[in-house]
Design an enzyme around this catalytic site. Structure first.
Site, PDB file in Angstrom:
ATOM      1  N   CYS A 171      15.740 -34.478 -52.044  1.00 16.45           N
ATOM      2  CA  CYS A 171      14.558 -34.203 -52.087  1.00 16.45           C
ATOM      3  C   CYS A 171      14.446 -34.294 -50.337  1.00 16.45           C
ATOM      4  CB  CYS A 171      13.573 -34.536 -52.355  1.00 16.45           C
ATOM      5  SG  CYS A 171      13.246 -34.058 -53.401  1.00 16.45           S
ATOM      6  N   HIS A 311       6.573 -37.331 -45.901  1.00 15.07           N
ATOM      7  CA  HIS A 311       7.101 -36.969 -46.702  1.00 15.07           C
ATOM      8  C   HIS A 311       5.525 -37.036 -47.826  1.00 15.07           C
ATOM      9  CE1 HIS A 311       9.753 -36.308 -50.178  1.00 15.07           C
ATOM     10  NE2 HIS A 311       9.039 -37.323 -50.912  1.00 15.07           N
ATOM     11  N   GLU A 322       5.448 -45.318 -48.580  1.00 12.52           N
ATOM     12  CA  GLU A 322       6.153 -45.021 -47.320  1.00 12.52           C
ATOM     13  C   GLU A 322       5.262 -45.396 -46.665  1.00 12.52           C
ATOM     14  OE1 GLU A 322       6.129 -40.780 -46.514  1.00 12.52           O
ATOM     15  OE2 GLU A 322       5.080 -40.146 -47.274  1.00 12.52           O
ATOM     16  N   LYS A 343       3.049 -30.794 -47.617  1.00 12.07           N
ATOM     17  CA  LYS A 343       3.240 -31.024 -48.830  1.00 12.07           C
ATOM     18  C   LYS A 343       1.499 -30.743 -49.355  1.00 12.07           C
ATOM     19  CE  LYS A 343       7.509 -33.057 -49.210  1.00 12.07           C
ATOM     20  NZ  LYS A 343       7.239 -33.727 -48.140  1.00 12.07           N
ATOM     21  N   HIS A 348       5.573 -28.664 -52.260  1.00 12.02           N
ATOM     22  CA  HIS A 348       7.403 -29.812 -52.463  1.00 12.02           C
ATOM     23  C   HIS A 348       8.500 -28.467 -53.079  1.00 12.02           C
ATOM     24  CE1 HIS A 348      10.147 -32.490 -51.905  1.00 12.02           C
ATOM     25  NE2 HIS A 348       9.698 -33.321 -53.145  1.00 12.02           N
ATOM     26  N   PHE A 407      14.821 -38.053 -55.064  1.00  9.89           N
ATOM     27  CA  PHE A 407      15.658 -38.886 -55.984  1.00  9.89           C
ATOM     28  C   PHE A 407      17.082 -39.632 -55.843  1.00  9.89           C
ATOM     29  CE2 PHE A 407      12.368 -36.462 -59.615  1.00  9.89           C
ATOM     30  CZ  PHE A 407      11.639 -37.380 -59.126  1.00  9.89           C
TER      31      PHE A 407
END
Length: 422
Positions: A171, A311, A322, A343, A348, A407
């Site tokens: 990602c 993010h 975050e 997002k 996403h 990930f």
């Protein structure tokens, strides 16, 4: 540091949920409109999460030939359409730059997932045969199995004969691909790089994988409000698809030819947490280190950051992770600077989203507007920053921080700023 060579964005191409093209994308963001809906691209009735942010994409209407449509997977189609838009907008013409000085850097998390799944269904007779008959395979199946073919397609569209690469870091791939493109220019290996990312992951296999770990939102009764980053009632992210591609140029060359400059990529850094495939440490240390390194590269201090593009996936551990990273890296400034997650509106799109967010950052600088975090009605008490809820905000923006988390423990930060004199 980057040295004398500086990198600027002179062309932007976007294919995103809610509208095709850069103009439609920016209009959706500034309106605070969500493009999440019940999945229509396949029968999702048996899945836990049945919502996604789909692109209303007609490849023929976007100028792809029947041969290109037959040859390319959906993700590759997105990438080529975006590259063509970016090139057209940049004003670069054939002969302006030697082909061997033009590079390509494309990111993708899951490659040609759509094409591969469709072919497997045919070859296996709907999954009934373990031993498949290769006679039924499409002649372009090999290209689907080798993600680098997507970068090759963009290179062919751009007439690029310089370094060509496919970056697949989950990602964070969209940020990493743009960062790789910048490094090609900073180090003198290229003068122009077509950089960005594309993913079309909306398929049964992807839905099944995220269902299994309960990462995606099960809010099937209210798709428009399913993506809720930083909200106390968030329950997972919403899958999306799309692409964004940029023309990156060495600044002085772009200035000499009178190109319009959206922004400069001032700094870039990435780190890994070496901890867990999907888990995140709550202190955000690795992301904070990437942020500090990106700011150092761009010769910026926390006080220089005017907007943070988060993010903001909408999972509980990511949003808290975050938020902690922003506080750790920016100190007091974290409480003063607006932060938002797009997002909430476009979902996403895995590897593509980092590049789509870079497009949002460049346009935020261009228009001096911070996109909102849609659907943020009840802020998580542990997420206590200014997340620009619901409505876009006019705001002076000179420098933007954009971050990604993926990930595998990947953490990436990029600093984008208004083009200014040395």
């Amino acid at each position: 540091m980057a040295g004398e060579r500086r990198v600027v964005i002179t062309g932007i191409g976007v294919t995103a949920p809610g509208g095709i093209g850069t103009k439609a994308f920016w209009e959706l963001l500034t309106a605070g409109r969500t493009a999440t809906r019940t999945i229509t691209l396949f029968d999702a009735s048996g899945f836990r999460s049945r919502v996604a942010a789909e692109c209303d994409f007609d490849p023929a209407a976007e100028g792809l030939s029947p041969q290109e449509i037959r040859r390319m997977d959906r993700a590759a189609q997105f990438g080529v359409v975006c590259a063509r838009e970016a090139l057209a907008g940049s004003g670069l013409e054939e002969g302006d730059v030697a082909p061997e000085r033009i590079g390509v850097s494309i990111g993708s998390a899951v490659g040609c997932t759509t094409g591969l799944e469709e072919e497997y269904v045919v070859l296996s007779d709907g999954g009934r045969r373990w031993l498949v008959d290769p006679a039924y395979a499409a002649r372009h199946l090999y290209g689907y199995m080798v993600p680098s073919t997507m970068a090759c397609e963009v290179a062919w569209a751009a007439g690029a004969e310089g370094p060509v690469s496919l970056i697949s870091t989950g990602c964070t791939a969209g940020l990493d691909a743009v960062g790789n493109g910048c490094q090609l220019i900073w180090t003198g290996r290229a003068d122009v790089v077509i950089a960005g990312a594309t993913d079309a992951p909306l398929s049964p296999i992807t839905a099944a994988c995220f269902d299994a770990i309960k990462a995606t939102s099960p809010n099937n009764d209210d798709p428009a409000h399913a993506s809720r980053p930083f909200d106390a009632h968030r329950d997972g992210f919403v899958l999306g698809e799309g692409a964004a591609v940029f023309v990156l140029e060495e600044r002085e060359a772009a200035r000499r030819r009178g190109a319009h400059v959206y922004a400069e990529i001032a700094g870039f850094a990435n780190r890994s947490n070496a901890y867990h495939m999907t888990g995140l440490k709550p202190d955000g240390r690795e992301m904070a280190e990437a942020i500090r390194q990106a700011m150092w590269w761009g010769r910026l201090d926390p006080a220089d950051i005017d907007y943070v593009n988060a993010h903001g996936s909408g999972t509980r551990q990511n949003d808290r992770h975050e938020t902690a990273a922003f506080k750790r890296a920016l100190g007091r400034r974290a409480y003063e600077v607006p932060v938002s997650s797009i997002k909430s509106m476009v979902g996403h799109s895995l590897g593509a989203i980092g590049s789509i967010e870079v497009a949002a950052c460049a346009l935020a600088i261009e228009h001096q507007v911070v996109p909102p975090t849609a659907n943020l009605h009840n802020r998580d008490p542990e997420c206590d920053l200014d997340y620009v809820p619901l409505t876009a905000r006019e705001h002076p923006i000179d420098s933007v921080l954009s971050v990604g988390s993926g990930f595998g423990g990947f953490q990436t930060a990029m600093v984008i700023r208004r083009d200014r004199a040395a």
